[in-house]
Motif scaffolding. Sequence first.
Motif, PDB file in Angstrom:
ATOM      1  N   ASP A 169      -0.017  -0.647  -4.883  1.00 14.01           N
ATOM      2  CA  ASP A 169      -0.088   0.014  -3.541  1.00 14.01           C
ATOM      3  C   ASP A 169      -0.080   1.597  -3.869  1.00 14.01           C
ATOM      4  O   ASP A 169       1.008   2.292  -3.889  1.00 14.01           O
ATOM      5  N   SER A 170      -1.270   2.062  -4.047  1.00  8.95           N
ATOM      6  CA  SER A 170      -1.342   3.557  -4.404  1.00  8.95           C
ATOM      7  C   SER A 170      -2.409   4.378  -3.460  1.00  8.95           C
ATOM      8  O   SER A 170      -2.666   5.536  -3.947  1.00  8.95           O
ATOM      9  N   MET A 171      -3.080   3.563  -2.864  1.00 12.55           N
ATOM     10  CA  MET A 171      -4.294   4.465  -2.172  1.00 12.55           C
ATOM     11  C   MET A 171      -3.692   5.628  -1.460  1.00 12.55           C
ATOM     12  O   MET A 171      -4.276   6.493  -1.138  1.00 12.55           O
ATOM     13  N   TRP A 172      -2.336   5.258  -0.813  1.00 14.44           N
ATOM     14  CA  TRP A 172      -1.813   6.149   0.182  1.00 14.44           C
ATOM     15  C   TRP A 172      -1.554   7.687  -0.094  1.00 14.44           C
ATOM     16  O   TRP A 172      -1.529   8.402   0.492  1.00 14.44           O
ATOM     17  N   MET A 173      -1.527   7.695  -1.717  1.00 14.46           N
ATOM     18  CA  MET A 173      -1.308   8.937  -2.124  1.00 14.46           C
ATOM     19  C   MET A 173      -2.373   9.915  -2.188  1.00 14.46           C
ATOM     20  O   MET A 173      -2.150  11.359  -2.487  1.00 14.46           O
ATOM     21  N   TRP A 174      -3.649   9.434  -2.669  1.00  9.29           N
ATOM     22  CA  TRP A 174      -4.753  10.211  -2.865  1.00  9.29           C
ATOM     23  C   TRP A 174      -5.051  11.149  -1.748  1.00  9.29           C
ATOM     24  O   TRP A 174      -5.625  12.194  -2.041  1.00  9.29           O
ATOM     25  N   LYS A 175      -5.016  10.868  -0.762  1.00  4.52           N
ATOM     26  CA  LYS A 175      -5.238  11.742   0.687  1.00  4.52           C
ATOM     27  C   LYS A 175      -4.265  12.807   0.272  1.00  4.52           C
ATOM     28  O   LYS A 175      -4.903  14.034   0.448  1.00  4.52           O
ATOM     29  N   ASP A 176      -3.131  12.743   0.230  1.00  2.00           N
ATOM     30  CA  ASP A 176      -2.347  14.123  -0.018  1.00  2.00           C
ATOM     31  C   ASP A 176      -2.660  14.837  -1.221  1.00  2.00           C
ATOM     32  O   ASP A 176      -2.587  16.280  -1.176  1.00  2.00           O
ATOM     33  N   ILE A 177      -3.291  14.095  -2.343  1.00  2.00           N
ATOM     34  CA  ILE A 177      -3.319  15.045  -3.607  1.00  2.00           C
ATOM     35  C   ILE A 177      -4.759  15.703  -3.240  1.00  2.00           C
ATOM     36  O   ILE A 177      -4.867  17.004  -3.482  1.00  2.00           O
ATOM     37  N   TYR A 199       0.340  11.736 -12.269  1.00  2.00           N
ATOM     38  CA  TYR A 199       1.250  10.909 -13.172  1.00  2.00           C
ATOM     39  C   TYR A 199       2.465  10.365 -12.770  1.00  2.00           C
ATOM     40  O   TYR A 199       2.778   9.289 -12.804  1.00  2.00           O
ATOM     41  N   GLU A 200       3.473  11.246 -12.230  1.00  2.00           N
ATOM     42  CA  GLU A 200       4.698  10.881 -11.998  1.00  2.00           C
ATOM     43  C   GLU A 200       4.747   9.901 -10.793  1.00  2.00           C
ATOM     44  O   GLU A 200       5.539   9.026 -10.884  1.00  2.00           O
ATOM     45  N   LYS A 201       4.044  10.048  -9.768  1.00  2.00           N
ATOM     46  CA  LYS A 201       3.854   9.003  -8.816  1.00  2.00           C
ATOM     47  C   LYS A 201       3.444   7.600  -9.386  1.00  2.00           C
ATOM     48  O   LYS A 201       4.099   6.698  -9.081  1.00  2.00           O
ATOM     49  N   TYR A 202       2.357   7.714 -10.176  1.00  2.00           N
ATOM     50  CA  TYR A 202       1.980   6.317 -10.839  1.00  2.00           C
ATOM     51  C   TYR A 202       2.820   5.737 -11.526  1.00  2.00           C
ATOM     52  O   TYR A 202       3.286   4.381 -11.632  1.00  2.00           O
ATOM     53  N   ARG A 203       3.708   6.509 -12.581  1.00  2.00           N
ATOM     54  CA  ARG A 203       4.805   5.849 -13.501  1.00  2.00           C
ATOM     55  C   ARG A 203       5.922   5.616 -12.607  1.00  2.00           C
ATOM     56  O   ARG A 203       6.540   4.592 -13.074  1.00  2.00           O
ATOM     57  N   TYR A 204       6.463   6.152 -11.725  1.00  2.00           N
ATOM     58  CA  TYR A 204       7.599   5.922 -10.990  1.00  2.00           C
ATOM     59  C   TYR A 204       7.708   5.398  -9.740  1.00  2.00           C
ATOM     60  O   TYR A 204       8.730   4.987  -9.040  1.00  2.00           O
ATOM     61  N   GLN A 205       6.661   5.871  -8.712  1.00  2.00           N
ATOM     62  CA  GLN A 205       6.706   5.565  -7.354  1.00  2.00           C
ATOM     63  C   GLN A 205       5.801   4.423  -6.905  1.00  2.00           C
ATOM     64  O   GLN A 205       5.968   3.722  -5.693  1.00  2.00           O
ATOM     65  N   VAL A 206       4.564   4.186  -7.724  1.00  2.00           N
ATOM     66  CA  VAL A 206       3.742   3.391  -7.101  1.00  2.00           C
ATOM     67  C   VAL A 206       4.327   1.926  -6.961  1.00  2.00           C
ATOM     68  O   VAL A 206       4.483   1.307  -8.199  1.00  2.00           O
ATOM     69  N   PRO A 207       4.380   0.964  -6.144  1.00  2.00           N
ATOM     70  CA  PRO A 207       4.830  -0.198  -6.273  1.00  2.00           C
ATOM     71  C   PRO A 207       3.596  -1.353  -6.295  1.00  2.00           C
ATOM     72  O   PRO A 207       2.464  -1.088  -6.225  1.00  2.00           O
ATOM     73  N   VAL A 250     -15.899 -13.398  -6.029  1.00  3.11           N
ATOM     74  CA  VAL A 250     -14.992 -12.103  -5.742  1.00  3.11           C
ATOM     75  C   VAL A 250     -13.891 -12.584  -4.605  1.00  3.11           C
ATOM     76  O   VAL A 250     -14.630 -12.899  -3.499  1.00  3.11           O
ATOM     77  N   CYS A 251     -12.745 -12.211  -4.555  1.00  8.58           N
ATOM     78  CA  CYS A 251     -11.909 -12.365  -3.512  1.00  8.58           C
ATOM     79  C   CYS A 251     -11.449 -11.023  -2.950  1.00  8.58           C
ATOM     80  O   CYS A 251     -10.855 -10.232  -3.948  1.00  8.58           O
ATOM     81  N   ALA A 252     -11.437 -10.822  -1.960  1.00 10.48           N
ATOM     82  CA  ALA A 252     -11.254  -9.404  -1.384  1.00 10.48           C
ATOM     83  C   ALA A 252      -9.612  -9.569  -0.788  1.00 10.48           C
ATOM     84  O   ALA A 252      -9.205 -10.624  -0.300  1.00 10.48           O
ATOM     85  N   ILE A 253      -9.135  -8.456  -1.129  1.00 10.10           N
ATOM     86  CA  ILE A 253      -7.642  -8.441  -0.953  1.00 10.10           C
ATOM     87  C   ILE A 253      -7.246  -7.402   0.231  1.00 10.10           C
ATOM     88  O   ILE A 253      -7.811  -6.361   0.237  1.00 10.10           O
ATOM     89  N   TYR A 254      -6.231  -7.653   1.248  1.00  9.04           N
ATOM     90  CA  TYR A 254      -6.225  -6.558   2.268  1.00  9.04           C
ATOM     91  C   TYR A 254      -5.297  -5.684   1.523  1.00  9.04           C
ATOM     92  O   TYR A 254      -4.452  -5.605   0.808  1.00  9.04           O
ATOM     93  N   ASP A 255      -5.483  -4.295   2.153  1.00  6.19           N
ATOM     94  CA  ASP A 255      -5.093  -3.161   1.745  1.00  6.19           C
ATOM     95  C   ASP A 255      -5.030  -2.391   2.896  1.00  6.19           C
ATOM     96  O   ASP A 255      -6.001  -2.134   3.614  1.00  6.19           O
ATOM     97  N   SER A 256      -3.715  -1.726   3.333  1.00  5.05           N
ATOM     98  CA  SER A 256      -3.899  -0.776   4.868  1.00  5.05           C
ATOM     99  C   SER A 256      -4.846   0.349   4.566  1.00  5.05           C
ATOM    100  O   SER A 256      -5.074   0.645   5.744  1.00  5.05           O
ATOM    101  N   TRP A 257      -5.116   0.868   3.655  1.00  2.97           N
ATOM    102  CA  TRP A 257      -5.849   1.905   3.553  1.00  2.97           C
ATOM    103  C   TRP A 257      -7.214   1.650   3.705  1.00  2.97           C
ATOM    104  O   TRP A 257      -7.953   2.429   4.336  1.00  2.97           O
ATOM    105  N   SER A 258      -7.699   0.327   3.363  1.00  2.00           N
ATOM    106  CA  SER A 258      -9.117  -0.086   3.639  1.00  2.00           C
ATOM    107  C   SER A 258      -9.151  -1.021   4.984  1.00  2.00           C
ATOM    108  O   SER A 258     -10.028  -1.851   5.053  1.00  2.00           O
ATOM    109  N   ALA A 259      -8.162  -0.999   5.635  1.00  6.38           N
ATOM    110  CA  ALA A 259      -8.145  -2.149   6.778  1.00  6.38           C
ATOM    111  C   ALA A 259      -9.316  -1.797   7.731  1.00  6.38           C
ATOM    112  O   ALA A 259      -9.840  -2.757   8.206  1.00  6.38           O
ATOM    113  N   HIS A 260      -9.925  -0.393   7.975  1.00  6.63           N
ATOM    114  CA  HIS A 260     -10.878  -0.320   8.815  1.00  6.63           C
ATOM    115  C   HIS A 260     -12.294  -0.869   8.163  1.00  6.63           C
ATOM    116  O   HIS A 260     -13.163  -1.001   8.892  1.00  6.63           O
TER     117      HIS A 260
END
Length: 222
Positions: free
Chosen positions: A19-27, A81-89, A185-195
């Motif tokens: 679950d990492s898409m959330w941080m790219w907008k801020d970056i 890097y730090e987000k991916y290494r330690y914060q992304v679940p 191909v199986c699509a998986i839900y992600d809140s970032w791409s919910a729209h």
Amino acid sequence: MPMKEIQAVLFDLDGTLVDSMWMWKDIDIEYLGRYGVSLPDNLQKEIEGMSFSETAVYFKETFQLPESLDEIKAEWNRMAYEKYRYQVPMKPYAREFLDELSQRGIPMGIATSNSRELVQAVIEGQRLENYFSSVRTGCEVAAGKPSPDIYLKVAEDLNADPKQCLVIEDVPAGIQAGKNAGMWVCAIYDSWSAHMEEEKRRLADDSITDYSEILKNMEGLR
């Protein structure tokens, strides 16, 4: 596709395994803000599926950035890097699904548009080293998603017939890449791409909210 027919499972990374898409907008806001540029509303759709290198080219040309492509990519890696290494679940039940595939001896691979540095940060941070026999980035093939190149390359690494590969993806360009490779191909839900959920379901062969749904379907195949 019945699980018993699957030779390999191929995963996207961002929004699919983690679950990492959330941080790219801020970056992107911070990065473009340095040049007095506001974040365009359509940016993520414009760069969807592009490799890390292709995205750098897009940024440099669209926003007329003075830095070289290597400098742009290095700064993104530094900022994330730090987000991916330690914060992304991990996505819900993703590790349980990986464990189940591992127990069944089904090879797995990652096909990501992200950089090698950041995918490695996730693998090390989440201790995923023993799951994946192939990890490829969009920078290693001729064209990013929706081109099938990266999925075909991972299937080749795993010695798997593309027609018997299952792809898990979270955005339309990635789903189309898997379909263009001739894979299921199986699509998986992600809140970032919910729209984009309607488009994702239309393009994919199947869809899930999280990996618990696949695990439930696999229970009867033990």
